[in-house]
Design a protein around this motif. Structure first.
Motif, PDB file in Angstrom:
ATOM      1  N   ASN A   1      74.162  35.478  42.515  1.00 27.26           N
ATOM      2  CA  ASN A   1      74.832  34.507  41.659  1.00 27.26           C
ATOM      3  C   ASN A   1      73.838  33.978  40.628  1.00 27.26           C
ATOM      4  OD1 ASN A   1      76.513  32.584  40.559  1.00 27.26           O
ATOM      5  ND2 ASN A   1      76.552  31.285  42.369  1.00 27.26           N
ATOM      6  N   TRP A   2      74.064  34.357  39.374  1.00 27.99           N
ATOM      7  CA  TRP A   2      73.226  33.916  38.262  1.00 27.99           C
ATOM      8  C   TRP A   2      73.801  32.625  37.705  1.00 27.99           C
ATOM      9  CZ3 TRP A   2      69.630  37.528  35.757  1.00 27.99           C
ATOM     10  CH2 TRP A   2      69.567  38.780  36.384  1.00 27.99           C
ATOM     11  N   GLN A   3      72.931  31.665  37.328  1.00 26.91           N
ATOM     12  CA  GLN A   3      73.395  30.401  36.766  1.00 26.91           C
ATOM     13  C   GLN A   3      72.589  30.035  35.528  1.00 26.91           C
ATOM     14  OE1 GLN A   3      71.840  29.559  40.197  1.00 26.91           O
ATOM     15  NE2 GLN A   3      73.557  30.475  41.234  1.00 26.91           N
ATOM     16  N   GLY A   4      73.206  29.224  34.680  1.00 28.46           N
ATOM     17  CA  GLY A   4      72.508  28.622  33.545  1.00 28.46           C
ATOM     18  C   GLY A   4      72.255  29.576  32.395  1.00 28.46           C
ATOM     19  N   PHE A   5      71.141  29.365  31.713  1.00 28.46           N
ATOM     20  CA  PHE A   5      70.750  30.125  30.528  1.00 28.46           C
ATOM     21  C   PHE A   5      69.868  31.298  30.938  1.00 28.46           C
ATOM     22  CE2 PHE A   5      67.517  31.081  27.360  1.00 28.46           C
ATOM     23  CZ  PHE A   5      68.291  31.334  26.241  1.00 28.46           C
TER      24      PHE A   5
ATOM     25  N   GLU B   1      66.668  31.287  46.464  1.00 24.47           N
ATOM     26  CA  GLU B   1      67.351  30.372  45.550  1.00 24.47           C
ATOM     27  C   GLU B   1      66.333  29.723  44.638  1.00 24.47           C
ATOM     28  OE1 GLU B   1      70.821  27.026  45.855  1.00 24.47           O
ATOM     29  OE2 GLU B   1      69.302  27.021  47.428  1.00 24.47           O
ATOM     30  N   ASN B   2      66.629  29.748  43.333  1.00 19.96           N
ATOM     31  CA  ASN B   2      65.838  28.997  42.364  1.00 19.96           C
ATOM     32  C   ASN B   2      66.811  28.389  41.350  1.00 19.96           C
ATOM     33  OD1 ASN B   2      66.349  30.976  40.353  1.00 19.96           O
ATOM     34  ND2 ASN B   2      64.498  32.103  40.881  1.00 19.96           N
ATOM     35  N   ASP B   3      66.298  27.875  40.244  1.00 22.10           N
ATOM     36  CA  ASP B   3      67.154  27.163  39.293  1.00 22.10           C
ATOM     37  C   ASP B   3      68.238  28.023  38.653  1.00 22.10           C
ATOM     38  OD1 ASP B   3      65.804  24.850  39.779  1.00 22.10           O
ATOM     39  OD2 ASP B   3      64.515  25.002  38.020  1.00 22.10           O
ATOM     40  N   ASN B   4      67.984  29.336  38.533  1.00 20.52           N
ATOM     41  CA  ASN B   4      68.965  30.153  37.820  1.00 20.52           C
ATOM     42  C   ASN B   4      69.414  31.410  38.560  1.00 20.52           C
ATOM     43  OD1 ASN B   4      66.667  31.637  37.497  1.00 20.52           O
ATOM     44  ND2 ASN B   4      66.561  31.444  35.277  1.00 20.52           N
ATOM     45  N   LEU B   5      69.089  31.481  39.863  1.00 22.67           N
ATOM     46  CA  LEU B   5      69.475  32.664  40.629  1.00 22.67           C
ATOM     47  C   LEU B   5      69.569  32.321  42.109  1.00 22.67           C
ATOM     48  CD1 LEU B   5      69.832  35.832  40.239  1.00 22.67           C
ATOM     49  CD2 LEU B   5      67.503  35.990  41.102  1.00 22.67           C
ATOM     50  N   THR B   6      70.648  32.777  42.741  1.00 23.35           N
ATOM     51  CA  THR B   6      70.798  32.652  44.187  1.00 23.35           C
ATOM     52  C   THR B   6      71.155  34.021  44.727  1.00 23.35           C
ATOM     53  OG1 THR B   6      71.621  30.399  43.936  1.00 23.35           O
ATOM     54  CG2 THR B   6      72.026  31.471  46.046  1.00 23.35           C
ATOM     55  N   ILE B   7      70.428  34.460  45.754  1.00 22.66           N
ATOM     56  CA  ILE B   7      70.714  35.743  46.393  1.00 22.66           C
ATOM     57  C   ILE B   7      71.046  35.459  47.855  1.00 22.66           C
ATOM     58  CG2 ILE B   7      69.870  38.043  46.980  1.00 22.66           C
ATOM     59  CD1 ILE B   7      67.864  37.787  44.670  1.00 22.66           C
ATOM     60  N   SER B   8      72.215  35.946  48.264  1.00 20.18           N
ATOM     61  CA  SER B   8      72.673  35.759  49.640  1.00 20.18           C
ATOM     62  C   SER B   8      73.110  37.104  50.200  1.00 20.18           C
ATOM     63  CB  SER B   8      73.854  34.798  49.686  1.00 20.18           C
ATOM     64  OG  SER B   8      73.521  33.567  49.109  1.00 20.18           O
ATOM     65  N   TYR B   9      73.079  37.190  51.523  1.00 20.33           N
ATOM     66  CA  TYR B   9      73.618  38.373  52.185  1.00 20.33           C
ATOM     67  C   TYR B   9      74.981  38.015  52.757  1.00 20.33           C
ATOM     68  CZ  TYR B   9      74.078  42.558  54.953  1.00 20.33           C
ATOM     69  OH  TYR B   9      74.539  43.748  55.470  1.00 20.33           O
ATOM     70  N   ASP B  10      75.985  38.788  52.390  1.00 23.35           N
ATOM     71  CA  ASP B  10      77.346  38.605  52.876  1.00 23.35           C
ATOM     72  C   ASP B  10      77.517  39.454  54.140  1.00 23.35           C
ATOM     73  OD1 ASP B  10      80.102  38.920  53.373  1.00 23.35           O
ATOM     74  OD2 ASP B  10      80.609  38.636  51.259  1.00 23.35           O
TER      75      ASP B  10
ATOM     76  N   ASN C   1      77.230  41.338  41.757  1.00 21.37           N
ATOM     77  CA  ASN C   1      76.337  40.727  40.773  1.00 21.37           C
ATOM     78  C   ASN C   1      77.159  39.812  39.861  1.00 21.37           C
ATOM     79  OD1 ASN C   1      73.679  40.615  39.502  1.00 21.37           O
ATOM     80  ND2 ASN C   1      74.645  41.677  37.792  1.00 21.37           N
ATOM     81  N   ASP C   2      77.146  38.523  40.174  1.00 21.99           N
ATOM     82  CA  ASP C   2      78.039  37.554  39.543  1.00 21.99           C
ATOM     83  C   ASP C   2      77.344  36.785  38.422  1.00 21.99           C
ATOM     84  OD1 ASP C   2      79.926  35.657  38.907  1.00 21.99           O
ATOM     85  OD2 ASP C   2      80.152  34.903  40.959  1.00 21.99           O
ATOM     86  N   ASN C   3      77.717  37.095  37.190  1.00 23.32           N
ATOM     87  CA  ASN C   3      77.176  36.398  36.014  1.00 23.32           C
ATOM     88  C   ASN C   3      78.133  35.349  35.479  1.00 23.32           C
ATOM     89  OD1 ASN C   3      75.260  39.029  34.290  1.00 23.32           O
ATOM     90  ND2 ASN C   3      75.182  38.326  36.389  1.00 23.32           N
ATOM     91  N   SER C   4      79.214  35.054  36.218  1.00 33.49           N
ATOM     92  CA  SER C   4      80.241  34.146  35.705  1.00 33.49           C
ATOM     93  C   SER C   4      79.756  32.704  35.558  1.00 33.49           C
ATOM     94  CB  SER C   4      81.501  34.206  36.573  1.00 33.49           C
ATOM     95  OG  SER C   4      81.236  33.758  37.887  1.00 33.49           O
ATOM     96  N   ASN C   5      78.637  32.355  36.180  1.00 34.40           N
ATOM     97  CA  ASN C   5      78.099  31.001  36.059  1.00 34.40           C
ATOM     98  C   ASN C   5      76.961  30.898  35.044  1.00 34.40           C
ATOM     99  OD1 ASN C   5      79.794  29.705  38.028  1.00 34.40           O
ATOM    100  ND2 ASN C   5      78.701  30.940  39.537  1.00 34.40           N
TER     101      ASN C   5
END
Length: 134
Positions: A26-30, A8-17, A57-61
């Motif tokens: 989960n991509w976030q921000g700019f 996890e960092n300011d613009n990316l979170t990687i999790s295992y489901d 690969n979720d770019n919705s955020n």
């Protein structure tokens, strides 16, 4: 849904489901071309440590993006395939200026299989239906 946080960092979170046996990215921000490349390298690093045949690969955020597919992107996908990725469900950012050109390229990518979506539910359902050969 049982998600195990991997990175996890300011613009990316990687999790295992654990329920679906895939990575949720989960991509976030700019994001611009450089930040996207750095994020992709992190995803590849995670894949090499913890291979998964599928990625949601979720770019919705993403709030704003100036990203477009390049030969670097296609090479990255080949590296991801070599690391074990077989299916990538790509949820586009709400505002994605390069959508039409990206759709034109994505349809020709064979390994891994990449499909693009407008919403999480449709991407999730498509990815669940994909069968990984043994």
């Amino acid at each position: 849904m049982q998600l195990e946080l991997i990175l996890e960092n300011d613009n990316l979170t990687i999790s295992y489901d654990h329920d679906n046996h895939w990575l949720y990215v989960n991509w976030q921000g700019f994001h611009n071309q450089e930040s996207s490349r750095q994020a992709c390298l992190l995803i590849l690093e995670v894949m090499r440590r913890r291979p998964a045949a599928k990625i949601l690969n979720d770019n919705s955020n993403i709030t704003h993006t100036t990203v477009y597919l390049t030969s670097w992107s296609l090479n990255w996908l080949q590296e991801m395939y070599a690391a074990g990725l077989r299916y990538l469900a790509w949820i586009y950012a709400p505002e994605f200026p390069e959508r039409k050109s990206t759709d034109a390229i994505v349809q020709y990518i064979e390994n891994p299989t990449v499909a693009s979506f407008d919403d999480l539910a449709t991407a999730y359902n498509w990815l669940r239906r994909q069968r990984v050969g043994t």
